[in-house]
Design an enzyme around this catalytic site. Structure first.
Site, PDB file in Angstrom:
ATOM      1  N   ASN A  25       0.840  -1.197   0.000  1.00 45.73           N
ATOM      2  CA  ASN A  25       0.000   0.000   0.000  1.00 45.73           C
ATOM      3  C   ASN A  25       0.867   1.235   0.000  1.00 45.73           C
ATOM      4  OD1 ASN A  25       0.387  -0.445   3.095  1.00 45.73           O
ATOM      5  ND2 ASN A  25      -0.488   1.609   2.945  1.00 45.73           N
ATOM      6  N   CYS A  26       0.405   2.263  -0.691  1.00 44.42           N
ATOM      7  CA  CYS A  26       1.027   3.566  -0.591  1.00 44.42           C
ATOM      8  C   CYS A  26       0.078   4.451   0.205  1.00 44.42           C
ATOM      9  CB  CYS A  26       1.343   4.150  -1.962  1.00 44.42           C
ATOM     10  SG  CYS A  26      -0.099   4.520  -2.961  1.00 44.42           S
ATOM     11  N   ILE A  27       0.193   5.738   0.082  1.00 40.84           N
ATOM     12  CA  ILE A  27      -0.576   6.620   0.955  1.00 40.84           C
ATOM     13  C   ILE A  27      -2.045   6.733   0.553  1.00 40.84           C
ATOM     14  CG2 ILE A  27      -0.195   8.799  -0.261  1.00 40.84           C
ATOM     15  CD1 ILE A  27       0.439   9.987   2.563  1.00 40.84           C
ATOM     16  N   THR A  28      -2.392   6.322  -0.690  1.00 39.68           N
ATOM     17  CA  THR A  28      -3.781   6.472  -1.147  1.00 39.68           C
ATOM     18  C   THR A  28      -4.434   5.161  -1.556  1.00 39.68           C
ATOM     19  OG1 THR A  28      -3.038   6.898  -3.415  1.00 39.68           O
ATOM     20  CG2 THR A  28      -3.386   8.812  -1.984  1.00 39.68           C
ATOM     21  N   ARG A  29      -3.659   4.125  -1.858  1.00 38.99           N
ATOM     22  CA  ARG A  29      -4.252   2.938  -2.484  1.00 38.99           C
ATOM     23  C   ARG A  29      -3.531   1.658  -2.105  1.00 38.99           C
ATOM     24  NH1 ARG A  29      -2.309   5.479  -8.072  1.00 38.99           N
ATOM     25  NH2 ARG A  29      -2.095   7.249  -6.690  1.00 38.99           N
TER      26      ARG A  29
END
Length: 637
Positions: A25-29
């Site tokens: 995961n990254c910060i949005t998805r």
């Protein structure tokens, strides 16, 4: 759905645990690689209300938004056997090292670093000091009640085994405090902890007083157990660490276990006795002389006022931690510290200021904030009051500090001391020495009154609310408010210098479709990211490529450096802040290596979006091609 249900639904529609080859995961998805696309039901995932967008470009991307994605990824990590990975070095579930590194980067001056180290050494010991101090406080209370003049308890209780055991347990930590300080110092500076403990034992070794003097090169060196106090322990333990590291680099591996600790203890002990103890002793005597003889005895009420009134500014920069060894040295010399109760009045001034603001304020949001932080203020926990209300408003912070000075001036008249380091406020009452409980309570009430009166008369005006919430003084936002009552427009500044680009031109579909919020993109011309407004850092991605800031009025801003830069494993982003840290407009948040990012084939175009865009009527970017960091970027209504 709650986060657990959402995680379960996503995994199910991805074909189950066994169909997921990799999930990050990254910060949005969420980013998922699946073993077989035939088992994936993307349409079902798209129908989930909490899912903002779904993109299938080989790697499936499920957009949940900042904050939400981390919680859902955490649920997947905890409820399945899927290995949820953020990068090769760290994860969102264990970001302590990144947070500590960012915090260290923020501490730039020599004094800030010094007080941070002292805080790291003593803060872990404080719970033990509080517990031991309260036990001694109980024993002290029993002693007073067993006094024949009091006539409340049988004097024979003082000879009981239970009473002696209570006193003995209460004194355990104070009798071996140097050992714990030495161990923590060695740990803080990367040395072997047991060697740091030996340094602490050495400073307080009774044999030093038994010897009395030592002939060295024809000079008689005076020896004394405890000379230099805890300051000497810290310096000696630090010296042991330096010697240990120096020797370890220069001895063969086969001899390291024998020679390194032996040389460290022998050389370190000699330097400690000959150099560190005498110098540290002079320094501690000087500090004690200045605080006790000059500020309290000679300064009297003026000294007490100044000490109490200037303590809160020390708290805001972390320098208050440096006073812990001073308090403990005073306790060792005099049996109590008269400095601590005076400084505790600073919290009382804050409480009085909060009461004044609550009474005067018409803004409901501010009143609710004050009501939520005030109870812990009475208990001596001042940070929520300082950072949540008085410091952002400005003037109440000053009036609270000055009001606390009156309580400090009162206590300076009566030599009120505390038997240990611990919390302030009403929780400090049992720690007060020599039965001066009532005097301490009176001093606390005076500081309450001082902070209240000064803040009520001079420290608060209703228009200050805009500093906190960006809204008018007498109104809070209501659902269904008509146009005439809506909040006036405000703006945020550009966090980057560079070329402005519309979001819909970005190659990243999530940002281009405004799935995570409206805003603008900037292709940077300089590798520095600044805070676009005042607020709190609510998200810091471990790689450093993305930072989330929530303003005091609830706006959620995502600063995303480049596109897909979460995949960069090298340290091209250098964070200057940490999660939960307060920032002000223009503070440096991150430095990044533009050349390295470009050379790795990544697009440096950086989206700046308001992730809770639905809360606002309009979000309009400035109409120009180039922008400088600090210039107006977005206007929001």
């Amino acid at each position: 759905m709650n986060n657990k249900e959402l995680a379960h639904s996503i995994v199910k529609n991805l074909g189950g645990e066994n169909n997921i080859a990799n999930l990050t995961n990254c910060i949005t998805r969420l980013r998922i690689d699946v073993k077989s696309g035939n088992n994936v039901n993307l349409e079902a995932i798209k129908q989930i209300d909490e899912v903002l967008s779904v993109i299938d470009q080989g790697t499936i991307q499920i957009v949940l938004g900042p904050g939400k994605v981390t919680k859902v990824a955490n649920e997947i990590h905890e409820s399945t056997t899927i290995n949820v990975d953020v990068d090769d070095n760290d994860s969102e579930f264990n970001v302590a090292s990144d947070t500590k590194a960012a915090y260290k980067a923020k501490q730039t001056s020599m004094f800030q670093q010094l007080f941070r180290h002292i805080g790291n050494i003593f803060v872990p010991i404080v719970p033990g000091l509080v517990a031991s101090g309260l036990m001694l406080g109980i024993a002290n209370l029993i002693t007073n009640l067993a006094n024949p003049d009091a006539g409340i308890l049988d004097p024979g209780v003082l000879d009981s085994n239970w009473y002696m055991l209570l006193q003995a347990i209460g004194n355990l930590l104070f009798g071996s405090l140097g050992v714990f300080v030495g161990i923590n110092t060695a740990k803080e500076f990367g040395g072997t902890m047991v060697l740091g403990g030996i340094a602490g034992l050495l400073i307080n070794a009774p044999v030093l007083s038994d010897i009395g003097s030592l002939n060295l090169f024809g000079l008689d060196l005076k020896l004394s157990a405890g000379l230099g106090g805890l300051l000497g322990v810290i310096v000696a333990s630090y010296l042991f660490v330096k010697i240990e590291k120096f020797i370890r680099k220069r001895v063969a591996d086969s001899l390291d276990l024998v020679l390194t600790p032996l040389i460290t203890v022998m050389v370190g002990s000699m330097v400690t006795i000959v150099v560190i103890q005498p110098i540290a002793g002079l320094l501690m005597d000087g500090i004690t002389w200045f605080l006790v003889d000059v500020m309290l005895e000679a300064g009297g009420v003026i000294g007490g006022f100044v000490l109490a009134a200037t303590f809160l500014p020390l708290v805001t920069v972390g320098m208050h931690q440096g006073l812990i060894p001073v308090h403990l040295e005073l306790i060792d010399q005099f049996g109590s510290t008269t400095l601590l109760p005076i400084l505790a009045m600073a919290g009382g001034g804050q409480v009085g200021a909060m009461i004044a603001i609550y009474i005067k304020a018409k803004n409901k949001r501010l009143k609710n904030t004050v009501a939520s932080v005030l109870p812990v203020g009475f208990l001596g926990i001042g940070e929520p009051l300082i950072y949540g209300v008085s410091l952002p408003l400005g003037r109440p912070f000053i009036t609270a500090s000055l009001g606390a000075g009156f309580g400090g001036a009162f206590l300076s008249l009566f030599n009120v001391g505390a038997i240990t380091v611990g919390p302030s406020g009403i929780v400090m009452i049992p720690l007060i020495a020599d039965n001066n409980y009532l005097l301490y309570i009176v001093g606390l009430l005076i500081s309450y009154a001082g902070g209240f009166v000064l803040t009520y008369l001079f420290g608060y005006k209703e228009e200050m609310v805009y500093k906190l919430y960006g809204e008018s003084a007498t109104r809070t936002k209501k659902e269904g408010a008509n146009t005439s009552n809506q909040q006036e427009g405000f703006h945020i500044n550009s966090p980057l210098s560079g070329e402005l680009r519309p979001l819909n031109e970005l190659k990243d579909e999530v940002f281009a479709t405004e799935a995570v919020g409206k805003g603008i993109a900037i292709y940077p011309s300089e590798g520095k990211l600044y805070a676009p407004t005042n607020g709190k850092v609510t998200t810091v991605f471990p790689t450093g490529h993305a930072i989330g800031i929530t303003t005091d009025n609830g706006m959620e801003i995502l600063l995303h450096l480049g596109l897909d830069t979460v995949d960069i494993k090298e340290k091209v982003f250098q964070l200057k802040i940490a999660k939960d840290e307060k920032v002000e407009t223009g503070d440096l948040l991150c430095e990044f290596d533009m050349a390295a990012i470009i050379n790795k084939g990544f697009d440096l175009t950086s989206p700046i979006v308001i992730t809770n865009s639905d809360a606002y009527d309009t979000i309009n970017p400035i109409e120009q091609k180039q922008i400088d960091a600090g210039s107006k970027l977005l206007t929001i209504k």
